[in-house]
Design a protein around this motif. Sequence first.
Motif, mmCIF file in Angstrom:
data_model
loop_
_atom_site.group_PDB
_atom_site.id
_atom_site.type_symbol
_atom_site.label_atom_id
_atom_site.label_comp_id
_atom_site.label_asym_id
_atom_site.label_seq_id
_atom_site.Cartn_x
_atom_site.Cartn_y
_atom_site.Cartn_z
ATOM 1 N N ALA B 165 0.830 -1.205 0.000
ATOM 2 C CA ALA B 165 0.000 0.000 0.000
ATOM 3 C C ALA B 165 0.865 1.255 0.000
ATOM 4 N N ALA B 201 -3.371 -0.398 -7.221
ATOM 5 C CA ALA B 201 -3.902 0.950 -7.006
ATOM 6 C C ALA B 201 -5.094 0.884 -6.054
ATOM 7 N N ALA B 204 -3.961 0.478 -2.583
ATOM 8 C CA ALA B 204 -3.533 1.744 -1.977
ATOM 9 C C ALA B 204 -4.733 2.591 -1.595
ATOM 10 N N LEU B 205 -5.749 2.570 -2.425
ATOM 11 C CA LEU B 205 -6.932 3.371 -2.136
ATOM 12 C C LEU B 205 -7.650 2.849 -0.897
#
Lengths: 226, 226
Positions: B165, B201, B204-205
Amino acid sequence: MTTKIDVLLVDDHAVVRAGYKAYLSLSGHVGMIYEAERGESACQLYSQHQPNIVIMDLSMPGLGGFESIRRLISRDPHCNILVSSIHNELVYVSRAIKAGAKGYITKNNSPEILLTAVYQVASGNTFVEPSLAQQLAVNVLSERGIANQIEELSPREFDVFCLLANGMTTRGAAEKLCLSYKTVCNHTTVIKEKLGIKTLAELALVATREGILETLDRNSFAMLEK
Amino acid sequence: MTTKIDVLLVDDHAVVRAGYKAYLSLSGHVGMIYEAERGESACQLYSQHQPNIVIMDLSMPGLGGFESIRRLISRDPHCNILVSSIHNELVYVSRAIKAGAKGYITKNNSPEILLTAVYQVASGNTFVEPSLAQQLAVNVLSERGIANQIEELSPREFDVFCLLANGMTTRGAAEKLCLSYKTVCNHTTVIKEKLGIKTLAELALVATREGILETLDRNSFAMLEK
DNA sequence: TTAGTCATGGGATTTTTTCCTGAACTTAAA
DNA sequence: TTTAAGTTCAGGAAAAAATCCCATGACTAA
Protein backbone atom coordinates in the motif's frame (compact mmCIF):
# COMPACT_ATOMS: atom_id res chain seq x y z
CA MET A 1 24.83 32.87 22.06
CA THR A 2 23.96 35.55 24.53
CA THR A 3 20.20 35.94 24.48
CA LYS A 4 17.96 32.96 24.79
CA ILE A 5 15.75 31.71 22.02
CA ASP A 6 12.00 31.79 22.39
CA VAL A 7 10.32 28.94 20.66
CA LEU A 8 6.84 28.19 19.42
CA LEU A 9 6.25 24.46 19.05
CA VAL A 10 3.51 23.42 16.65
CA ASP A 11 2.69 19.73 16.62
CA ASP A 12 -0.58 17.97 17.10
CA HIS A 13 0.97 15.24 19.19
CA ALA A 14 1.03 16.42 22.77
CA VAL A 15 3.45 13.76 23.82
CA VAL A 16 5.87 14.76 21.12
CA ARG A 17 5.59 18.40 22.15
CA ALA A 18 6.33 17.47 25.72
CA GLY A 19 9.38 15.59 24.54
CA TYR A 20 10.70 18.44 22.43
CA LYS A 21 10.10 20.84 25.24
CA ALA A 22 11.97 18.72 27.71
CA TYR A 23 14.84 18.20 25.31
CA LEU A 24 15.15 21.81 24.20
CA SER A 25 15.13 22.97 27.79
CA LEU A 26 18.20 20.90 28.48
CA SER A 27 20.20 22.81 25.89
CA GLY A 28 20.30 25.93 28.00
CA HIS A 29 19.95 28.26 25.06
CA VAL A 30 16.22 28.14 24.87
CA GLY A 31 14.02 30.58 26.73
CA MET A 32 10.27 30.51 26.59
CA ILE A 33 8.55 27.61 24.89
CA TYR A 34 5.02 28.09 23.68
CA GLU A 35 2.95 25.22 22.37
CA ALA A 36 0.26 25.00 19.75
CA GLU A 37 -1.65 21.99 18.60
CA ARG A 38 -2.71 23.35 15.27
CA GLY A 39 -2.32 26.17 12.81
CA GLU A 40 -5.03 28.41 14.12
CA SER A 41 -3.68 28.70 17.62
CA ALA A 42 -0.14 28.90 16.27
CA CYS A 43 -0.94 32.13 14.44
CA GLN A 44 -2.49 33.59 17.50
CA LEU A 45 0.36 32.64 19.78
CA TYR A 46 2.86 33.94 17.29
CA SER A 47 1.31 37.41 17.14
CA GLN A 48 1.07 37.42 20.87
CA HIS A 49 4.60 36.40 21.80
CA GLN A 50 6.74 36.96 18.71
CA PRO A 51 9.00 33.96 19.33
CA ASN A 52 12.38 33.76 17.59
CA ILE A 53 11.48 30.52 15.88
CA VAL A 54 8.55 28.32 15.07
CA ILE A 55 9.18 24.59 15.00
CA MET A 56 6.43 23.05 12.99
CA ASP A 57 5.30 19.56 12.20
CA LEU A 58 3.61 19.17 8.84
CA SER A 59 0.92 16.64 9.38
CA MET A 60 -1.78 18.30 11.36
CA PRO A 61 -5.51 18.27 11.37
CA GLY A 62 -7.36 21.47 10.65
CA LEU A 63 -5.12 23.78 8.72
CA GLY A 64 -2.43 21.54 7.44
CA GLY A 65 1.19 22.35 8.00
CA PHE A 66 1.65 24.07 4.66
CA GLU A 67 -1.34 26.28 5.07
CA SER A 68 -0.18 27.21 8.54
CA ILE A 69 3.18 28.22 7.21
CA ARG A 70 1.56 30.40 4.60
CA ARG A 71 -0.54 32.15 7.17
CA LEU A 72 2.31 32.80 9.51
CA ILE A 73 4.39 34.15 6.64
CA SER A 74 1.62 36.34 5.36
CA ARG A 75 1.45 37.99 8.76
CA ASP A 76 5.15 38.25 9.26
CA PRO A 77 7.36 37.57 6.22
CA HIS A 78 10.39 37.43 8.47
CA CYS A 79 8.94 34.70 10.59
CA ASN A 80 11.53 31.99 11.17
CA ILE A 81 9.90 28.66 10.56
CA LEU A 82 11.71 25.38 10.94
CA VAL A 83 9.84 22.34 9.71
CA SER A 84 10.46 19.13 11.60
CA SER A 85 8.73 16.35 9.76
CA ILE A 86 8.76 12.61 9.49
CA HIS A 87 8.71 12.90 5.72
CA ASN A 88 11.88 12.75 3.72
CA GLU A 89 10.25 13.04 0.33
CA LEU A 90 11.38 15.99 -1.69
CA VAL A 91 7.84 17.07 -2.43
CA TYR A 92 7.45 18.01 1.16
CA VAL A 93 10.67 19.93 1.42
CA SER A 94 9.94 21.77 -1.75
CA ARG A 95 6.46 22.74 -0.75
CA ALA A 96 7.45 23.76 2.72
CA ILE A 97 10.15 26.04 1.43
CA LYS A 98 7.93 27.48 -1.24
CA ALA A 99 5.43 28.18 1.47
CA GLY A 100 8.05 30.17 3.31
CA ALA A 101 9.77 27.85 5.75
CA LYS A 102 13.38 28.77 6.51
CA GLY A 103 14.45 25.28 7.47
CA TYR A 104 13.56 21.64 7.09
CA ILE A 105 14.76 18.63 9.02
CA THR A 106 13.35 15.16 9.44
CA LYS A 107 12.76 13.52 12.74
CA ASN A 108 15.20 10.78 11.89
CA ASN A 109 18.02 13.09 12.61
CA SER A 110 20.18 13.18 15.65
CA PRO A 111 18.88 15.63 18.20
CA GLU A 112 22.07 17.63 17.84
CA ILE A 113 21.04 18.50 14.32
CA LEU A 114 17.78 19.75 15.67
CA LEU A 115 19.67 22.16 17.89
CA THR A 116 21.90 23.28 15.06
CA ALA A 117 18.88 23.90 12.89
CA VAL A 118 17.16 25.78 15.66
CA TYR A 119 20.13 28.07 16.21
CA GLN A 120 20.51 28.72 12.51
CA VAL A 121 16.91 29.40 11.75
CA ALA A 122 16.32 31.39 14.90
CA SER A 123 19.11 33.75 13.92
CA GLY A 124 17.58 34.31 10.51
CA ASN A 125 19.63 31.86 8.49
CA THR A 126 18.32 28.88 6.62
CA PHE A 127 18.96 25.23 7.31
CA VAL A 128 17.91 22.30 5.21
CA GLU A 129 19.02 18.88 6.26
CA PRO A 130 22.17 18.19 4.23
CA SER A 131 21.08 15.02 2.46
CA LEU A 132 17.80 16.60 1.45
CA ALA A 133 19.51 19.78 0.30
CA GLN A 134 21.73 17.70 -1.89
CA GLN A 135 18.88 15.84 -3.51
CA LEU A 136 16.92 18.99 -3.90
CA ALA A 137 19.75 20.74 -5.66
CA VAL A 138 20.05 17.98 -8.19
CA ASN A 139 16.35 17.84 -8.62
CA VAL A 140 15.97 21.54 -9.23
CA LEU A 141 18.86 21.66 -11.64
CA SER A 142 17.44 18.80 -13.59
CA GLU A 143 14.76 21.33 -14.27
CA ARG A 144 11.80 19.16 -13.78
CA GLY A 145 9.85 20.48 -10.89
CA ILE A 146 8.90 17.87 -8.41
CA ALA A 147 5.18 18.00 -8.38
CA ASN A 148 5.07 19.12 -11.96
CA GLN A 149 5.85 15.66 -13.12
CA ILE A 150 2.20 15.12 -13.64
CA GLU A 151 2.20 18.11 -15.95
CA GLU A 152 4.62 16.20 -18.10
CA LEU A 153 2.03 13.64 -18.94
CA SER A 154 0.48 14.00 -22.34
CA PRO A 155 -3.30 14.42 -22.37
CA ARG A 156 -3.88 10.83 -23.26
CA GLU A 157 -1.44 9.62 -20.69
CA PHE A 158 -3.26 11.68 -18.15
CA ASP A 159 -6.51 9.96 -19.05
CA VAL A 160 -4.93 6.62 -18.47
CA PHE A 161 -3.32 7.87 -15.30
CA CYS A 162 -6.67 8.89 -13.84
CA LEU A 163 -8.36 5.64 -14.61
CA LEU A 164 -5.56 3.56 -13.20
CA ALA A 165 -5.34 5.76 -10.14
CA ASN A 166 -8.96 5.02 -9.47
CA GLY A 167 -8.18 1.36 -9.32
CA MET A 168 -9.17 0.33 -12.79
CA THR A 169 -7.31 -2.50 -14.46
CA THR A 170 -5.31 -1.99 -17.62
CA ARG A 171 -7.90 -3.92 -19.55
CA GLY A 172 -10.71 -1.93 -18.00
CA ALA A 173 -9.04 1.32 -18.91
CA ALA A 174 -8.52 0.12 -22.46
CA GLU A 175 -12.18 -0.66 -22.76
CA LYS A 176 -13.24 2.60 -21.23
CA LEU A 177 -11.04 4.56 -23.58
CA CYS A 178 -11.76 2.37 -26.58
CA LEU A 179 -8.11 1.53 -26.96
CA SER A 180 -6.12 -1.59 -27.47
CA TYR A 181 -4.85 -3.23 -24.35
CA LYS A 182 -1.37 -2.87 -25.73
CA THR A 183 -1.72 0.86 -26.14
CA VAL A 184 -2.72 1.30 -22.55
CA CYS A 185 0.18 -0.89 -21.48
CA ASN A 186 2.53 1.30 -23.40
CA HIS A 187 1.07 4.47 -21.97
CA THR A 188 1.32 3.01 -18.54
CA THR A 189 4.96 2.24 -18.98
CA VAL A 190 5.64 5.82 -20.02
CA ILE A 191 3.59 7.19 -17.17
CA LYS A 192 5.52 5.20 -14.64
CA GLU A 193 8.76 6.35 -16.12
CA LYS A 194 7.74 10.01 -16.17
CA LEU A 195 6.55 9.91 -12.61
CA GLY A 196 9.50 7.89 -11.47
CA ILE A 197 7.39 5.17 -9.91
CA LYS A 198 7.23 1.43 -10.10
CA THR A 199 3.86 0.27 -8.92
CA LEU A 200 0.23 1.10 -9.41
CA ALA A 201 -0.03 1.63 -5.70
CA GLU A 202 2.42 4.48 -5.96
CA LEU A 203 0.42 5.83 -8.81
CA ALA A 204 -2.66 5.90 -6.64
CA LEU A 205 -0.72 7.55 -3.85
CA VAL A 206 0.64 10.25 -6.12
CA ALA A 207 -2.84 10.94 -7.41
CA THR A 208 -4.18 11.12 -3.90
CA ARG A 209 -1.43 13.44 -2.78
CA GLU A 210 -1.98 15.77 -5.65
CA GLY A 211 -5.67 15.79 -4.96
CA ILE A 212 -6.39 14.40 -8.38
CA LEU A 213 -8.83 11.83 -7.20
CA GLU A 214 -12.16 12.98 -6.13
CA THR A 215 -11.09 11.53 -2.89
CA LEU A 216 -13.63 9.42 -1.26
CA ASP A 217 -13.90 11.56 1.76
CA ARG A 218 -12.88 10.24 5.09
CA ASN A 219 -16.44 9.80 6.10
CA SER A 220 -17.37 7.37 3.44
CA PHE A 221 -15.89 4.70 5.63
CA ALA A 222 -17.83 5.79 8.66
CA MET A 223 -20.94 5.65 6.56
CA LEU A 224 -20.33 2.07 5.71
CA GLU A 225 -20.13 1.10 9.30
CA LYS A 226 -23.65 2.03 10.14
CA MET B 1 6.38 3.40 43.46
CA THR B 2 9.50 2.27 45.13
CA THR B 3 11.80 0.90 42.45
CA LYS B 4 12.49 2.80 39.32
CA ILE B 5 11.30 1.71 35.92
CA ASP B 6 13.79 0.73 33.26
CA VAL B 7 12.63 1.62 29.81
CA LEU B 8 13.51 0.55 26.31
CA LEU B 9 12.51 3.16 23.74
CA VAL B 10 11.97 1.96 20.20
CA ASP B 11 11.39 4.68 17.64
CA ASP B 12 13.12 5.35 14.39
CA HIS B 13 13.03 9.08 14.92
CA ALA B 14 16.08 10.04 16.91
CA VAL B 15 14.71 13.44 17.75
CA VAL B 16 11.54 11.94 19.11
CA ARG B 17 13.53 9.48 21.20
CA ALA B 18 15.55 12.29 22.64
CA GLY B 19 12.33 14.06 23.52
CA TYR B 20 10.79 11.06 25.23
CA LYS B 21 13.96 10.44 27.10
CA ALA B 22 14.15 13.98 28.35
CA TYR B 23 10.50 13.96 29.32
CA LEU B 24 10.52 10.60 31.04
CA SER B 25 13.59 11.54 33.01
CA LEU B 26 11.73 14.46 34.52
CA SER B 27 9.13 12.17 36.05
CA GLY B 28 11.55 10.82 38.59
CA HIS B 29 10.19 7.29 38.43
CA VAL B 30 12.19 6.19 35.48
CA GLY B 31 15.56 4.55 35.81
CA MET B 32 17.64 3.45 32.88
CA ILE B 33 16.50 4.40 29.40
CA TYR B 34 17.78 2.34 26.50
CA GLU B 35 17.19 3.35 22.92
CA ALA B 36 16.70 1.35 19.75
CA GLU B 37 16.01 2.54 16.28
CA ARG B 38 14.85 -0.72 14.85
CA GLY B 39 13.35 -4.02 15.80
CA GLU B 40 16.57 -5.97 15.57
CA SER B 41 18.48 -3.86 18.02
CA ALA B 42 15.42 -3.71 20.22
CA CYS B 43 15.42 -7.48 20.62
CA GLN B 44 19.06 -7.48 21.43
CA LEU B 45 18.84 -4.69 23.96
CA TYR B 46 15.84 -6.33 25.53
CA SER B 47 17.63 -9.61 26.13
CA GLN B 48 20.61 -7.74 27.41
CA HIS B 49 18.97 -5.40 29.89
CA GLN B 50 15.51 -6.85 30.60
CA PRO B 51 13.80 -3.49 30.97
CA ASN B 52 10.47 -3.24 32.74
CA ILE B 53 8.76 -1.81 29.71
CA VAL B 54 9.23 -1.34 26.01
CA ILE B 55 7.77 1.81 24.52
CA MET B 56 7.37 1.17 20.86
CA ASP B 57 6.47 3.30 17.92
CA LEU B 58 4.76 1.59 15.03
CA SER B 59 6.42 3.80 12.43
CA MET B 60 4.12 2.97 9.66
CA PRO B 61 5.96 3.02 6.37
CA GLY B 62 8.69 0.74 7.54
CA LEU B 63 6.39 -1.62 9.32
CA GLY B 64 8.94 -2.73 11.82
CA GLY B 65 6.40 -2.31 14.57
CA PHE B 66 4.16 -5.33 14.48
CA GLU B 67 6.90 -7.70 13.56
CA SER B 68 9.07 -6.34 16.35
CA ILE B 69 6.31 -6.88 18.85
CA ARG B 70 5.90 -10.45 17.72
CA ARG B 71 9.59 -11.11 18.04
CA LEU B 72 9.87 -9.62 21.48
CA ILE B 73 6.85 -11.58 22.63
CA SER B 74 8.13 -14.82 21.17
CA ARG B 75 11.28 -14.43 23.25
CA ASP B 76 9.55 -13.31 26.37
CA PRO B 77 5.78 -13.71 26.49
CA HIS B 78 5.67 -11.56 29.60
CA CYS B 79 7.39 -8.68 27.91
CA ASN B 80 5.56 -5.44 28.68
CA ILE B 81 5.10 -3.56 25.47
CA LEU B 82 3.40 -0.20 25.27
CA VAL B 83 2.69 1.06 21.81
CA SER B 84 2.87 4.79 21.34
CA SER B 85 1.68 5.57 17.87
CA ILE B 86 0.43 8.47 15.85
CA HIS B 87 -2.35 6.28 14.53
CA ASN B 88 -5.72 6.31 16.13
CA GLU B 89 -7.33 3.87 13.77
CA LEU B 90 -8.75 0.79 15.38
CA VAL B 91 -7.05 -1.51 12.94
CA TYR B 92 -3.76 -0.62 14.47
CA VAL B 93 -4.85 -1.04 18.03
CA SER B 94 -6.35 -4.36 17.21
CA ARG B 95 -3.28 -5.56 15.35
CA ALA B 96 -0.90 -4.40 18.04
CA ILE B 97 -2.80 -6.12 20.80
CA LYS B 98 -3.13 -9.29 18.82
CA ALA B 99 0.60 -9.18 18.31
CA GLY B 100 1.05 -9.08 22.07
CA ALA B 101 1.25 -5.45 23.11
CA LYS B 102 0.01 -4.74 26.63
CA GLY B 103 -0.90 -1.15 26.00
CA TYR B 104 -1.70 1.34 23.28
CA ILE B 105 -1.76 5.11 23.36
CA THR B 106 -1.60 7.70 20.64
CA LYS B 107 0.79 10.57 20.59
CA ASN B 108 -2.06 13.02 20.66
CA ASN B 109 -2.49 12.36 24.31
CA SER B 110 -1.40 14.51 27.14
CA PRO B 111 2.00 13.47 28.40
CA GLU B 112 0.47 12.63 31.74
CA ILE B 113 -1.40 9.79 30.07
CA LEU B 114 1.89 8.54 28.75
CA LEU B 115 3.17 8.32 32.30
CA THR B 116 0.03 6.60 33.50
CA ALA B 117 0.31 4.11 30.71
CA VAL B 118 3.95 3.52 31.42
CA TYR B 119 3.29 2.83 35.09
CA GLN B 120 0.42 0.50 34.32
CA VAL B 121 2.13 -1.49 31.65
CA ALA B 122 5.45 -1.62 33.44
CA SER B 123 3.74 -3.21 36.40
CA GLY B 124 2.19 -5.87 34.25
CA ASN B 125 -1.23 -4.39 33.74
CA THR B 126 -2.76 -3.34 30.48
CA PHE B 127 -3.63 0.13 29.33
CA VAL B 128 -5.46 1.10 26.21
CA GLU B 129 -6.25 4.74 25.69
CA PRO B 130 -9.79 5.20 26.97
CA SER B 131 -11.39 6.55 23.82
CA LEU B 132 -9.87 3.80 21.74
CA ALA B 133 -10.87 1.15 24.24
CA GLN B 134 -14.40 2.41 24.06
CA GLN B 135 -14.55 2.30 20.29
CA LEU B 136 -12.89 -1.04 20.24
CA ALA B 137 -15.39 -2.52 22.65
CA VAL B 138 -18.33 -1.38 20.57
CA ASN B 139 -16.67 -2.47 17.41
CA VAL B 140 -15.90 -5.93 18.62
CA LEU B 141 -19.39 -6.43 19.94
CA SER B 142 -20.96 -5.16 16.76
CA GLU B 143 -19.64 -8.28 15.20
CA ARG B 144 -18.89 -6.80 11.87
CA GLY B 145 -15.27 -6.24 12.57
CA ILE B 146 -13.35 -3.10 12.02
CA ALA B 147 -12.94 -2.92 8.40
CA ASN B 148 -13.98 -6.49 8.30
CA GLN B 149 -12.20 -7.30 5.13
CA ILE B 150 -8.90 -6.00 6.35
CA GLU B 151 -9.41 -7.84 9.59
CA GLU B 152 -9.62 -11.05 7.65
CA LEU B 153 -6.03 -10.71 6.62
CA SER B 154 -3.66 -12.89 8.55
CA PRO B 155 -0.88 -11.06 10.41
CA ARG B 156 1.61 -11.78 7.72
CA GLU B 157 -0.75 -10.80 4.99
CA PHE B 158 -1.32 -7.54 6.75
CA ASP B 159 2.40 -6.89 6.77
CA VAL B 160 2.53 -7.41 3.06
CA PHE B 161 -0.57 -5.31 2.59
CA CYS B 162 0.98 -2.35 4.37
CA LEU B 163 4.17 -2.46 2.39
CA LEU B 164 2.42 -2.74 -0.94
CA ALA B 165 0.00 0.00 0.00
CA ASN B 166 2.94 2.26 0.54
CA GLY B 167 4.01 1.74 -3.00
CA MET B 168 6.66 -0.85 -2.46
CA THR B 169 7.23 -3.44 -5.15
CA THR B 170 6.66 -7.12 -4.56
CA ARG B 171 10.39 -7.71 -4.68
CA GLY B 172 11.00 -4.85 -2.31
CA ALA B 173 8.49 -6.21 0.16
CA ALA B 174 10.05 -9.64 -0.06
CA GLU B 175 13.41 -8.22 0.78
CA LYS B 176 12.06 -6.10 3.58
CA LEU B 177 10.31 -9.06 5.15
CA CYS B 178 13.09 -11.51 4.36
CA LEU B 179 10.77 -13.68 2.34
CA SER B 180 10.94 -15.34 -1.01
CA TYR B 181 9.55 -13.31 -3.86
CA LYS B 182 7.16 -16.14 -4.54
CA THR B 183 5.80 -16.08 -1.04
CA VAL B 184 4.98 -12.43 -1.28
CA CYS B 185 3.33 -13.02 -4.64
CA ASN B 186 1.17 -15.67 -3.10
CA HIS B 187 0.27 -13.52 -0.13
CA THR B 188 -0.61 -10.74 -2.52
CA THR B 189 -2.94 -12.96 -4.46
CA VAL B 190 -4.75 -13.93 -1.29
CA ILE B 191 -4.92 -10.34 -0.13
CA LYS B 192 -6.49 -9.23 -3.38
CA GLU B 193 -8.98 -12.00 -3.16
CA LYS B 194 -9.90 -11.29 0.45
CA LEU B 195 -10.31 -7.60 -0.22
CA GLY B 196 -12.11 -8.19 -3.47
CA ILE B 197 -9.78 -6.04 -5.51
CA LYS B 198 -7.80 -6.44 -8.67
CA THR B 199 -5.05 -3.87 -8.74
CA LEU B 200 -2.40 -2.47 -6.47
CA ALA B 201 -3.90 0.95 -7.01
CA GLU B 202 -7.10 -0.24 -5.40
CA LEU B 203 -5.08 -1.66 -2.59
CA ALA B 204 -3.53 1.74 -1.98
CA LEU B 205 -6.93 3.37 -2.14
CA VAL B 206 -8.40 0.95 0.38
CA ALA B 207 -5.51 1.60 2.70
CA THR B 208 -5.91 5.32 2.31
CA ARG B 209 -9.63 5.18 2.89
CA GLU B 210 -9.22 3.13 6.01
CA GLY B 211 -6.71 5.61 7.28
CA ILE B 212 -4.01 3.02 7.29
CA LEU B 213 -1.69 5.28 5.43
CA GLU B 214 -1.14 8.76 6.50
CA THR B 215 -1.32 10.57 3.25
CA LEU B 216 -0.43 14.15 2.89
CA ASP B 217 -2.74 16.28 4.86
CA ARG B 218 -5.92 17.20 3.19
CA ASN B 219 -5.01 20.79 2.62
CA SER B 220 -1.79 20.22 0.84
CA PHE B 221 -3.27 20.72 -2.55
CA ALA B 222 -4.67 24.05 -1.52
CA MET B 223 -1.11 25.12 -2.12
CA LEU B 224 -1.44 24.42 -5.77
CA GLU B 225 -4.22 26.87 -6.18
CA LYS B 226 -2.17 29.96 -5.92
C1' DT C 1 9.04 21.25 -45.99
C1' DT C 2 10.94 19.45 -41.95
C1' DA C 3 11.23 18.21 -37.42
C1' DG C 4 8.81 17.20 -33.44
C1' DT C 5 5.45 15.20 -30.53
C1' DC C 6 1.49 12.38 -29.89
C1' DA C 7 -1.59 8.47 -30.22
C1' DT C 8 -1.98 4.12 -31.65
C1' DG C 9 -0.84 -0.78 -31.67
C1' DG C 10 1.93 -5.17 -33.34
C1' DG C 11 5.55 -8.67 -32.21
C1' DA C 12 8.98 -10.72 -29.39
C1' DT C 13 10.62 -11.04 -25.01
C1' DT C 14 10.74 -10.63 -20.20
C1' DT C 15 8.60 -10.22 -15.88
C1' DT C 16 4.92 -10.86 -12.88
C1' DT C 17 1.15 -13.21 -11.27
C1' DT C 18 -1.77 -17.03 -10.69
C1' DC C 19 -2.84 -21.59 -9.44
C1' DC C 20 -1.71 -25.81 -7.52
C1' DT C 21 0.94 -28.33 -4.46
C1' DG C 22 3.27 -29.71 -0.27
C1' DA C 23 5.97 -29.23 3.99
C1' DA C 24 6.62 -27.43 8.59
C1' DC C 25 4.68 -25.39 12.43
C1' DT C 26 1.17 -23.70 15.92
C1' DT C 27 -2.94 -23.92 18.24
C1' DA C 28 -7.24 -25.46 19.69
C1' DA C 29 -10.35 -28.85 20.13
C1' DA C 30 -11.82 -33.81 20.60
C1' DT D 1 -2.63 -37.75 22.37
C1' DT D 2 -4.52 -37.40 18.16
C1' DT D 3 -6.88 -34.76 14.99
C1' DA D 4 -8.12 -30.86 12.55
C1' DA D 5 -7.61 -26.29 11.10
C1' DG D 6 -4.99 -22.37 10.10
C1' DT D 7 -0.74 -20.02 9.01
C1' DT D 8 3.59 -19.38 6.88
C1' DC D 9 6.58 -20.49 3.52
C1' DA D 10 7.98 -21.62 -1.13
C1' DG D 11 8.64 -24.30 -5.69
C1' DG D 12 6.95 -25.50 -10.61
C1' DA D 13 4.06 -24.95 -14.53
C1' DA D 14 1.15 -22.11 -16.87
C1' DA D 15 -1.16 -17.89 -17.76
C1' DA D 16 -1.24 -13.05 -17.85
C1' DA D 17 0.78 -8.62 -17.85
C1' DA D 18 4.25 -5.46 -18.80
C1' DT D 19 8.28 -3.94 -21.30
C1' DC D 20 10.96 -2.91 -25.21
C1' DC D 21 11.46 -1.86 -29.88
C1' DC D 22 9.39 -0.55 -33.90
C1' DA D 23 6.22 1.51 -37.34
C1' DT D 24 2.31 4.09 -38.81
C1' DG D 25 -0.56 8.23 -39.47
C1' DA D 26 -1.97 12.73 -37.66
C1' DC D 27 -1.17 17.10 -36.12
C1' DT D 28 1.74 21.25 -35.05
C1' DA D 29 5.15 24.66 -35.10
C1' DA D 30 9.23 26.78 -37.11
